[in-house]
Write a protein that holds these residues in place. Structure first.
Motif, short mmCIF file in Angstrom:
data_model
loop_
_atom_site.label_atom_id
_atom_site.label_comp_id
_atom_site.label_asym_id
_atom_site.label_seq_id
_atom_site.Cartn_x
_atom_site.Cartn_y
_atom_site.Cartn_z
N ARG A 1 0.86 -1.19 0.00
CA ARG A 1 0.00 0.00 0.00
C ARG A 1 0.90 1.25 0.00
NH1 ARG A 1 -4.31 -1.83 -0.49
NH2 ARG A 1 -5.37 -3.46 0.68
N PRO A 2 0.44 2.34 -0.61
CA PRO A 2 1.22 3.59 -0.55
C PRO A 2 1.33 4.07 0.90
CG PRO A 2 -0.54 3.74 -2.21
CD PRO A 2 -0.80 2.51 -1.41
N ASP A 3 2.53 4.39 1.36
CA ASP A 3 2.70 4.90 2.73
C ASP A 3 3.87 5.88 2.80
OD1 ASP A 3 4.86 3.28 2.42
OD2 ASP A 3 4.39 1.91 4.08
N GLY A 4 4.35 6.33 1.63
CA GLY A 4 5.45 7.28 1.61
C GLY A 4 6.81 6.65 1.85
N LYS A 5 6.85 5.30 1.96
CA LYS A 5 8.13 4.65 2.29
C LYS A 5 8.56 3.68 1.20
CE LYS A 5 6.82 4.35 7.13
NZ LYS A 5 6.41 3.32 8.07
N LEU A 6 9.88 3.49 1.14
CA LEU A 6 10.46 2.44 0.32
C LEU A 6 10.41 1.15 1.13
CD1 LEU A 6 12.35 1.60 -2.15
CD2 LEU A 6 14.25 2.15 -0.62
N HIS A 7 9.83 0.10 0.58
CA HIS A 7 9.80 -1.16 1.32
C HIS A 7 10.98 -2.04 0.92
CE1 HIS A 7 5.28 -1.10 2.55
NE2 HIS A 7 5.90 0.04 2.78
N LEU A 8 11.62 -2.62 1.92
CA LEU A 8 12.76 -3.50 1.68
C LEU A 8 12.32 -4.91 2.05
CD1 LEU A 8 14.93 -0.84 3.28
CD2 LEU A 8 15.43 -1.71 1.00
N ASP A 9 11.84 -5.64 1.05
CA ASP A 9 11.32 -6.98 1.30
C ASP A 9 12.45 -7.99 1.27
OD1 ASP A 9 8.93 -5.71 1.37
OD2 ASP A 9 7.98 -6.89 -0.24
N ARG A 10 12.44 -8.88 2.25
CA ARG A 10 13.46 -9.93 2.28
C ARG A 10 13.11 -10.95 1.21
NH1 ARG A 10 11.54 -6.66 5.63
NH2 ARG A 10 10.56 -8.12 7.05
N VAL A 11 14.03 -11.21 0.30
CA VAL A 11 13.74 -12.09 -0.83
C VAL A 11 14.83 -13.15 -1.03
CG1 VAL A 11 12.40 -10.38 -2.12
CG2 VAL A 11 14.87 -10.52 -2.49
N THR A 12 14.41 -14.23 -1.68
CA THR A 12 15.35 -15.23 -2.14
C THR A 12 15.54 -14.99 -3.63
OG1 THR A 12 14.37 -16.75 -0.56
CG2 THR A 12 15.82 -17.70 -2.21
N VAL A 13 16.79 -14.74 -4.02
CA VAL A 13 17.11 -14.51 -5.43
C VAL A 13 17.70 -15.80 -5.98
CG1 VAL A 13 18.40 -13.07 -7.06
CG2 VAL A 13 17.64 -12.10 -4.87
N THR A 14 17.18 -16.25 -7.10
CA THR A 14 17.72 -17.45 -7.75
C THR A 14 17.92 -17.14 -9.23
OG1 THR A 14 15.47 -18.23 -8.09
CG2 THR A 14 16.63 -19.13 -6.19
N VAL A 15 18.65 -18.04 -9.90
CA VAL A 15 18.83 -17.91 -11.34
C VAL A 15 17.69 -18.66 -12.01
CG1 VAL A 15 20.39 -18.31 -13.28
CG2 VAL A 15 21.32 -17.78 -11.01
N GLY A 16 16.84 -17.95 -12.78
CA GLY A 16 15.70 -18.58 -13.44
C GLY A 16 16.14 -19.52 -14.56
N ALA A 17 15.16 -20.29 -15.09
CA ALA A 17 15.46 -21.27 -16.14
C ALA A 17 16.09 -20.60 -17.36
CB ALA A 17 14.18 -21.99 -16.55
N ASP A 18 15.75 -19.33 -17.62
CA ASP A 18 16.31 -18.61 -18.78
C ASP A 18 17.60 -17.87 -18.43
OD1 ASP A 18 15.22 -16.79 -17.10
OD2 ASP A 18 13.91 -15.82 -18.57
N GLY A 19 18.14 -18.11 -17.22
CA GLY A 19 19.41 -17.49 -16.85
C GLY A 19 19.24 -16.10 -16.25
N VAL A 20 18.01 -15.62 -16.17
CA VAL A 20 17.76 -14.28 -15.61
C VAL A 20 17.48 -14.42 -14.11
CG1 VAL A 20 16.15 -12.33 -15.68
CG2 VAL A 20 16.88 -13.43 -17.80
#
Ligand code: AMP
Ligand code: MG
Length: 417
Positions: A352-371
């Motif tokens: 939701r808009p709240d005037g803030k940048l959200h820093l979501d904790r994520v798992t980054v992986t290499v997709g099947a297409d290398g991206v």
């Protein structure tokens, strides 16, 4: 509220100069540290011309007519293993059997690889290819020549750098001293370990922050747990300032009745000199930021970060504010900051808009297409540290309604995907 970029810029401006303190360390202890000055070579690498191949050292002029149909026969007059100095030269019609890394003998100007030769009796060799002058010869100084600036000040030392320095007989190296970072937890509710009395919890931040400091290439110094007592917290902060380059406290920086860290830093700055600010940064999590610089007894400027108490906020605040600072103090320029890369959202990131940048904790992986692609790494509340533990990135979801699956968003990488 101030923006994340503003908050980071204010901290950068208040820090002591990059890599101000230097020290001489053994090569084995230099991995990941930053060179304090240029390294200038006094010698050549390699120190002498040598062969890149196992084969025969020859005069190229003797092989002009050589081919598989009409091989040239040369007289073998010696053998040169690596580590041996030549004892005779190669004349016309002659060859010396030579192994990779052995010095080129006088007279020879090329090497024929052993695969293009055949022994012919006790003292002969048949060459079936024409050799060019200089072929398979590594010249003296071909890698490093005397007077070369081998590595410039500011170079982050990786394993190959240490190898080059060893080849030049630099057994020690002058580096920017890694920051000594005091880590102090605050809170009457905290215990280090063991059974929990009612109302108590275990201190998660100190081990976590200590490890983050180590991972950042700096030296953690354990300052333990301070009770919620203004005088005590102030004394511990003063002690840390006088013995370390950076202090990280956690807890007691919001607007509760027992939030003594702010007051303590402010009082110490008033007494010793320095700067202090308490800001609301337009981010979620880790909104409150208490930051000061305090003059130590010996005149050094020490950076003090009052990180929030909630473990996720503490971790995120460390990543955004403290880590770049302690790396800069340790001499890192461009490598002070974590990389922020474009990553595909593998799922919708709604907000939701709240005037803030959200820093979501994520798992980054290499997709099947290398991206690279990312998804949330578990529940996102600021007290749920397990979601942080499984994350290797912080997705930066701008103010608004978020992004759909398949869209691209910036992610700060905390580890290799
Ligand atoms: P505070 O800002 O001191 O009120 O702390 C905010 C929240 O973080 C409270 O729930 C604290 O119990 C918690 N907290 C503070 N320090 C720590 C710590 N070192 N380890 C785990 N939780 C903490
Ligand atoms: Mg507290």
């Amino acid at each position: 509220m101030i923006s994340l970029a503003d908050a980071q810029a204010r901290i950068r401006a208040a820090l002591p100069p990059v890599g101000a303190r230097t020290e001489r360390v053994e090569l084995a202890a230099a991995l990941g540290l930053v060179l304090a000055g240029d390294v200038v070579a006094a010698e050549s690498v390699p120190p002498f011309a040598n062969t890149a191949m196992d084969g025969y050292a020859v005069q190229a002029g003797d092989t002009l007519t050589a081919s598989p149909e009409t091989p040239v026969r040369l007289h073998v007059v010696g053998e040169l293993p690596a580590g041996t100095a030549p004892s005779r030269s190669v004349g016309r019609g002659e060859a010396i059997r030579i192994m990779t890394g052995a010095p080129m003998p006088e007279g020879a100007d090329a090497v024929v690889m052993v695969e293009r030769t055949q022994r012919d009796g006790d003292d002969g060799v048949l060459i079936d290819v024409m050799a060019a002058v200089g072929e398979h010869v590594r010249p003296a100084g071909g890698d490093v020549a005397p007077g070369d600036v081998v590595f410039a000040a500011g170079t982050v030392l990786h394993p190959a750098h240490l190898g080059v320095l060893a080849s030049l007989d630099h057994q020690q190296v002058v580096v920017c001293a890694p920051a000594r970072v005091a880590v102090l937890s605050t809170g009457d509710e905290l215990v280090a370990h063991g059974p929990l009395a009612p109302g108590k919890i275990r201190d998660a931040n100190r081990p976590m922050l200590g490890a983050l400091v180590t991972e950042a290439g700096a030296l953690p110094v354990d300052f333990g747990i301070a009770r919620d007592d203004e005088a005590l917290i102030r004394a511990r902060i003063a002690e840390a300032v006088d013995s370390c380059d950076v202090l990280l406290t956690s807890g007691a920086v919001s607007v509760g009745d027992y939030d003594f860290v702010k007051v303590a830093i402010e009082a110490l700055v008033a007494e010793r000199g320095g700067s202090y600010e308490w800001q609301q940064v337009a981010i979620k999590p880790a909104k409150p930021l208490a930051f000061g610089t305090v003059r130590a007894a010996d005149g050094r400027t020490v950076a003090v970060f009052g990180l929030p108490g909630n473990p996720v906020s503490s971790h995120v605040s460390f990543e955004l504010f403290a880590r770049p600072a302690l790396r800069a103090i340790g001499g890192h320029g461009a490598t002070a900051e974590r990389p922020v890369v474009s990553v595909r959202a593998a799922e919708a990131f709604r907000r939701r808009p709240d005037g803030k940048l959200h820093l979501d904790r994520v798992t980054v992986t290499v997709g099947a297409d290398g991206v690279l692609e990312c998804r949330r790494s578990g529940f996102q509340a600021s007290n749920v540290l397990s979601g942080m533990a499984n994350a290797n990135g912080l997705a930066m979801v701008a103010d608004g309604d978020g992004v759909e699956a398949g869209a691209t968003l910036p992610v700060m990488l905390l580890d290799t995907p």
